[in-house]
Write an enzyme that holds these catalytic residues in place. Structure first.
Site, PDB file in Angstrom:
ATOM      1  N   TYR A  59      60.427  25.842  53.486  1.00  0.00           N
ATOM      2  CA  TYR A  59      60.891  24.634  53.702  1.00  0.00           C
ATOM      3  C   TYR A  59      60.017  23.955  54.898  1.00  0.00           C
ATOM      4  O   TYR A  59      60.184  24.253  56.134  1.00  0.00           O
ATOM      5  CB  TYR A  59      62.303  24.639  54.332  1.00  0.00           C
ATOM      6  CG  TYR A  59      63.243  25.448  53.368  1.00  0.00           C
ATOM      7  CD1 TYR A  59      62.814  25.595  51.920  1.00  0.00           C
ATOM      8  CD2 TYR A  59      64.510  26.157  53.752  1.00  0.00           C
ATOM      9  CE1 TYR A  59      63.788  25.963  51.095  1.00  0.00           C
ATOM     10  CE2 TYR A  59      65.318  26.759  52.837  1.00  0.00           C
ATOM     11  CZ  TYR A  59      65.192  26.518  51.465  1.00  0.00           C
ATOM     12  OH  TYR A  59      66.027  27.306  50.808  1.00  0.00           O
ATOM     13  N   HIS A 145      62.672  35.455  47.860  1.00  0.00           N
ATOM     14  CA  HIS A 145      62.675  33.727  47.469  1.00  0.00           C
ATOM     15  C   HIS A 145      62.355  33.665  45.998  1.00  0.00           C
ATOM     16  O   HIS A 145      61.156  34.140  45.928  1.00  0.00           O
ATOM     17  CB  HIS A 145      62.259  33.275  48.333  1.00  0.00           C
ATOM     18  CG  HIS A 145      62.420  31.599  48.520  1.00  0.00           C
ATOM     19  ND1 HIS A 145      61.916  30.914  49.362  1.00  0.00           N
ATOM     20  CD2 HIS A 145      63.484  30.903  47.659  1.00  0.00           C
ATOM     21  CE1 HIS A 145      62.526  29.532  49.111  1.00  0.00           C
ATOM     22  NE2 HIS A 145      63.324  29.751  48.049  1.00  0.00           N
TER      23      HIS A 145
END
Length: 327
Positions: A59, A145
């Protein structure tokens, strides 16, 4: 301050608020946000009772984690829970262009880039780097992830590495974070997870992850239900043409269906965003609903919507309207 419920993560001592802040927008997702606006957003989440923050190195290529560090610096570390992710190391970019927006959805400089690494060493390096960016000595939750193309290595190396770090006290709970439910279901059955984050697959419109949630409930694995608005479509009572559903423009038939859901909510004295935010908690496996939010004002509105009480008859009516669902 809103009184949010706290729920345990698996059989660990980690407890999350039933509404969590998805911190991808803090990494300049799609558009830039000032440091001041990012801090104001986190401050408002805190004032509204949110104590669970979900981030990732991806992010903003580390920006989200760094901004969380700054915004939470004056808070008591024991009062909040941070989840971050492993599987993508940030390494120097040998060919920077000045912006990562063309290669990612984050409007940040591309002096570093993501390097997939689901190995034991890569996981330990990722955790160490996140601890530094977050300015903390432990991760409450660490998630592998999107290991869609690395499932064997995820099971054989990444998850065992996280289990080691959990034993060492650097990590509180471990799991996977994915946009699908099939692979997490296999991992829940074959490995020892504390939690699963599933994005966009247990929502008012997309209920495809039900087999995963049922298995998690049976095995004592907690679910973090992310993206309850399906990337935008369910976030308003007036869905417009082009509204995103799972990151793509919605088909006209889906817009029409969503408008009928919104009308049913209005007749019941509530709103579609309230129904969308409350729905994931209808399954006992769900510990928290994780919502990405772009401003302090949006946080305020979403917490207010989340706090609404839904009429019992509304759930049945919405299910009837949806039928087998759009997916």
């Amino acid at each position: 301050m809103t009184a949010l419920r706290r729920a345990p993560i698996g059989r660990t001592g980690v407890r999350v608020t039933d509404l969590g802040l998805g911190a991808a927008p803090l990494g300049n997702r799609y558009t830039r946000m000032s440091d001041e606006a990012a801090t104001a957003l986190v401050d408002e989440a805190w004032q509204q009772g949110i104590r669970f923050f979900d981030t990732a190195p991806q992010y903003g290529l580390g920006l989200s984690e760094r901004r969380l560090r700054g915004a939470l610096a004056r808070r008591n570390r024991a009062d909040y829970v941070i989840a971050t992710k492993v599987g993508r190391l940030l390494v120097p970019n040998r060919n920077p262009t000045g912006s990562a927006l063309t290669s990612t959805v984050f409007d940040v400089p591309d002096d570093v880039e993501q390097q997939p690494d689901y190995s034991r060493d890569g996981v330990r390096r990722s955790v160490a780097a996140s601890l530094e960016r977050l300015g903390t000595d432990r991760l409450d939750i660490a998630l592998v992830h999107d290991p869609d193309r690395h499932l064997e290595q995820c099971a054989a190396e990444a998850l065992p590495a996280l289990a080691e770090l959990r034993e060492e006290g650097l990590v509180g709970a471990i799991g996977v974070a994915m946009n699908q439910w099939q692979a997490p279901l296999d991992l829940v059955r074959t490995t020892q997870l504390d939690c699963v984050l599933v994005a966009g697959r247990w929502t008012l419109l997309d209920r495809s992850a039900l087999p995963l949630l049922d298995e998690c409930a049976e095995r004592g694995v907690s679910v973090l239900a992310a993206a309850p608005f399906n990337s935008g479509l369910l976030s308003t009572d007036r869905p417009q043409p082009g509204a995103r559903f799972n990151y793509r423009a919605s088909e006209p038939a889906l817009i029409e269906l969503t408008a009928s859901l919104a009308a049913a909510c209005t007749r019941s004295g509530t709103t579609l965003p309230s129904a969308a935010l409350r729905f994931p908690l209808s399954h006992p496996a769900v510990a928290s609903v994780v919502v990405g939010q772009n401003s302090a004002a949006q946080v305020t509105a979403n917490v207010r919507a989340f706090a609404a009480t839904l009429p019992e008859t509304l759930t049945a009516e919405l299910s009837r309207l949806i039928g087998d669902g759009p997916v």
